[in-house]
Design a protein around this motif. Structure first.
Motif, PDB file in Angstrom:
ATOM      1  N   GLU A 198       0.834  -1.196   0.000  1.00  0.00           N
ATOM      2  CA  GLU A 198       0.000   0.000   0.000  1.00  0.00           C
ATOM      3  C   GLU A 198       0.873   1.252   0.000  1.00  0.00           C
ATOM      4  N   LEU A 199       0.364   2.320  -0.610  1.00  0.00           N
ATOM      5  CA  LEU A 199       1.060   3.604  -0.631  1.00  0.00           C
ATOM      6  C   LEU A 199       0.371   4.571   0.325  1.00  0.00           C
ATOM      7  N   TRP A 200       1.178   5.144   1.227  1.00  0.00           N
ATOM      8  CA  TRP A 200       0.675   6.088   2.218  1.00  0.00           C
ATOM      9  C   TRP A 200       1.474   7.379   2.150  1.00  0.00           C
ATOM     10  N   GLY A 240       1.857  10.354   5.046  1.00  0.00           N
ATOM     11  CA  GLY A 240       1.412  10.762   6.365  1.00  0.00           C
ATOM     12  C   GLY A 240       0.400   9.767   6.907  1.00  0.00           C
ATOM     13  N   ALA A 241      -0.740  10.255   7.350  1.00  0.00           N
ATOM     14  CA  ALA A 241      -1.795   9.387   7.877  1.00  0.00           C
ATOM     15  C   ALA A 241      -2.813   9.003   6.815  1.00  0.00           C
ATOM     16  N   GLU A 242      -2.570   9.389   5.568  1.00  0.00           N
ATOM     17  CA  GLU A 242      -3.531   9.140   4.493  1.00  0.00           C
ATOM     18  C   GLU A 242      -3.089   7.949   3.647  1.00  0.00           C
ATOM     19  N   ARG A 243      -4.008   7.015   3.462  1.00  0.00           N
ATOM     20  CA  ARG A 243      -3.758   5.887   2.568  1.00  0.00           C
ATOM     21  C   ARG A 243      -4.133   6.292   1.146  1.00  0.00           C
ATOM     22  N   ILE A 244      -3.138   6.334   0.274  1.00  0.00           N
ATOM     23  CA  ILE A 244      -3.384   6.760  -1.110  1.00  0.00           C
ATOM     24  C   ILE A 244      -4.029   5.643  -1.914  1.00  0.00           C
ATOM     25  N   GLY A 245      -3.577   4.405  -1.684  1.00  0.00           N
ATOM     26  CA  GLY A 245      -4.169   3.294  -2.429  1.00  0.00           C
ATOM     27  C   GLY A 245      -3.270   2.074  -2.448  1.00  0.00           C
ATOM     28  N   LEU A 246      -3.712   1.072  -3.205  1.00  0.00           N
ATOM     29  CA  LEU A 246      -3.007  -0.211  -3.301  1.00  0.00           C
ATOM     30  C   LEU A 246      -2.121  -0.224  -4.541  1.00  0.00           C
ATOM     31  N   PRO A 254      -1.364   4.654  -7.464  1.00  0.00           N
ATOM     32  CA  PRO A 254      -2.226   3.523  -7.812  1.00  0.00           C
ATOM     33  C   PRO A 254      -2.963   3.701  -9.136  1.00  0.00           C
ATOM     34  N   ARG A 255      -3.236   4.946  -9.537  1.00  0.00           N
ATOM     35  CA  ARG A 255      -3.961   5.185 -10.785  1.00  0.00           C
ATOM     36  C   ARG A 255      -3.035   5.476 -11.956  1.00  0.00           C
ATOM     37  N   GLY A 256      -1.738   5.380 -11.737  1.00  0.00           N
ATOM     38  CA  GLY A 256      -0.785   5.534 -12.837  1.00  0.00           C
ATOM     39  C   GLY A 256      -0.171   6.898 -12.968  1.00  0.00           C
ATOM     40  N   ARG A 283       6.546  15.577  -5.597  1.00  0.00           N
ATOM     41  CA  ARG A 283       7.696  15.509  -4.704  1.00  0.00           C
ATOM     42  C   ARG A 283       7.234  15.473  -3.255  1.00  0.00           C
ATOM     43  N   GLY A 284       7.928  14.691  -2.466  1.00  0.00           N
ATOM     44  CA  GLY A 284       7.557  14.624  -1.056  1.00  0.00           C
ATOM     45  C   GLY A 284       7.901  13.278  -0.455  1.00  0.00           C
ATOM     46  N   ARG A 285       7.502  13.101   0.789  1.00  0.00           N
ATOM     47  CA  ARG A 285       7.799  11.877   1.534  1.00  0.00           C
ATOM     48  C   ARG A 285       6.581  10.942   1.517  1.00  0.00           C
ATOM     49  N   TYR A 286       6.887   9.662   1.362  1.00  0.00           N
ATOM     50  CA  TYR A 286       5.832   8.655   1.278  1.00  0.00           C
ATOM     51  C   TYR A 286       6.233   7.427   2.118  1.00  0.00           C
ATOM     52  N   ARG A 287       5.267   6.523   2.232  1.00  0.00           N
ATOM     53  CA  ARG A 287       5.511   5.303   2.987  1.00  0.00           C
ATOM     54  C   ARG A 287       4.876   4.121   2.254  1.00  0.00           C
TER      55      ARG A 287
END
Length: 411
Positions: free
Chosen positions: A347-349, A351-357, A378-380, A385-389
């Motif tokens: 999964e792509l996150w 911060g506290a927001e789940r962007i998608g699978l 997830p949608r292509g 730019r920024g930090r992700y998890r």
């Protein structure tokens, strides 16, 4: 004549006969049917253990005479007849299910062979393996389907599994319900769906699992039946059935509830299996095999999760690589025990927001897996730019999921 391993042992043996050989010795055990059941050779063909064949060749190379003594041929009872072959898989299937569900003959099965003999007659040989057994079960299913055209696929499987003949002194995890019996299946009066029951993995004292099975009347008359569960002589596990009595109209079905309880976890056992029997008043019954798994000491479902670079530009040509070790392999009583996954998610996150699978794998065997991280969502679309998890989620067939995360930055 002493023959080395050959691609066509039959032809080599015939040439040895033509050369005047009194006996043909073959390096290694001659597989059943290797010479064909229709070969007409006038001398014995004997397979030698590889070590004995090597010593004989070494002696012949030094001009040392080699003598072979053959005793009087005779017949002996095959103690392995009627047992599960050693090459057949033993143990539970993915998710703790009962596999195989059925057994059939699979050793030295007479079959047609390719080509014709020198006399232009059809060739025959024998074949061994689980593929041969599967073909026999397929043929049995075709016969029952022809005899009972009113059975759908679910009911056909139910009567085949339910009427199989259990092999003595053989665990359910090796034979399933037992040896397929198309004659009994053709006259079965009830069918179960599912045909086998997997209770899952018991991990602690007091563990309980409930499964539901539908019992269908596949006749055109009303039936009464009694349901009872049996455990293969193991203390600490009990299976109860509710209701224990059924009244089924023609073509009707009724749901029964099976409950497995573990009062203590047996040591040294990978699984416990048994059967639930549905006995029809007036004769006839079916068996529903079930199993409870006892996994080895808990191993992490996820390990060695890392990304090749924590800072990168979005790129389809040179993506970062997420590496994941999923599932586990442990040893129990000298046997490897696998812990597979029902699902592995990435999964792509932010911060506290789940962007998608980003990725999902199903029915995952233990191993190392790699995922390309291109910097797209997830949608292509390209990520800003920024930090992700990246959150990696491992879901076992039974039990609690595990998750871990790695961080990265798009520059």
């Amino acid at each position: 004549a002493l023959l080395a391993r050959a691609t066509d042992p039959g032809e080599a043996a015939r040439r040895a006969v033509d050369a005047g050989a009194a006996v043909v010795l073959v390096d290694g055990v001659v597989p059943a049917g290797a010479l064909g059941v229709d070969e007409r050779l006038s001398i014995p063909i004997v397979g030698l253990p590889s070590r004995v064949a090597r010593l004989a060749r070494e002696a012949l190379a030094q001009d040392i005479p080699v003598r072979v003594s053959l005793g009087t041929p005779g017949w002996e009872a095959n103690d392995e007849r009627g047992r599960i072959a050693p090459f057949s898989s033993h143990g539970l299937a993915f998710g703790g299910g009962v596999k195989p569900e059925l057994a059939a003959a699979g050793v030295e099965i007479l079959t047609a062979d390719v080509g014709r003999t020198e006399g232009r007659q059809p060739r025959y040989g024998t074949v061994s393996g689980s593929s041969a057994a599967a073909a026999i079960v397929g043929g049995a299913a075709a016969l029952v389907a022809q005899a009972r055209p009113g059975l759908d696929a679910e009911a056909l499987k139910g009567v085949l599994v339910g009427t199989a003949v259990a092999l003595g002194d053989t665990p359910t995890s090796a034979q399933g319900a037992g040896l397929v019996d198309p004659g009994a299946a053709a006259v079965a009066e009830v069918a179960a769906a599912p045909a086998t029951v997997a209770f899952g993995a018991a991990t602690e004292q007091g563990w309980t699992s409930v499964r539901r099975v539908r019992v269908r009347n596949v006749t055109n008359r009303r039936l009464r039946a009694v349901v009872a569960a049996n455990v293969e002589g193991i203390a600490g596990v009990s299976v109860t059935v509710r209701p224990s009595r059924l009244l089924l109209r023609a073509g009707a079905e009724r749901e029964i509830e099976l409950t497995a309880r573990v009062t203590f976890v047996p040591q040294g056992l990978g699984a416990i299996a048994g059967t639930t029997r549905v006995e029809v008043a007036g004769g006839g019954e079916i068996a529903i095999p079930w199993a409870v798994a006892f996994p080895a000491a808990s191993e992490p479902l996820l390990g060695d999760v890392r990304i090749s670079t924590a800072v990168f530009r979005a790129s389809d040509r040179a993506p970062a690589v997420l590496q994941v070790r999923a599932g586990s392999v442990s040893e129990r009583n000298g046997r490897a025990q696998l812990q597979p996954l029902e699902r592995l998610d990435v999964e792509l996150w932010q911060g506290a927001e789940r962007i998608g699978l980003l990725a999902r794998l199903r029915d995952v065997l233990p191993g190392n897996y790699a995922f390309g991280v291109t910097g797209r969502g997830p949608r292509g679309g390209s990520l800003e730019r920024g930090r992700y998890r990246l959150r990696v989620l491992a879901v076992p067939p039974d039990g609690l999921p595990e998750a871990t995360a790695v961080r990265f930055r798009i520059r």
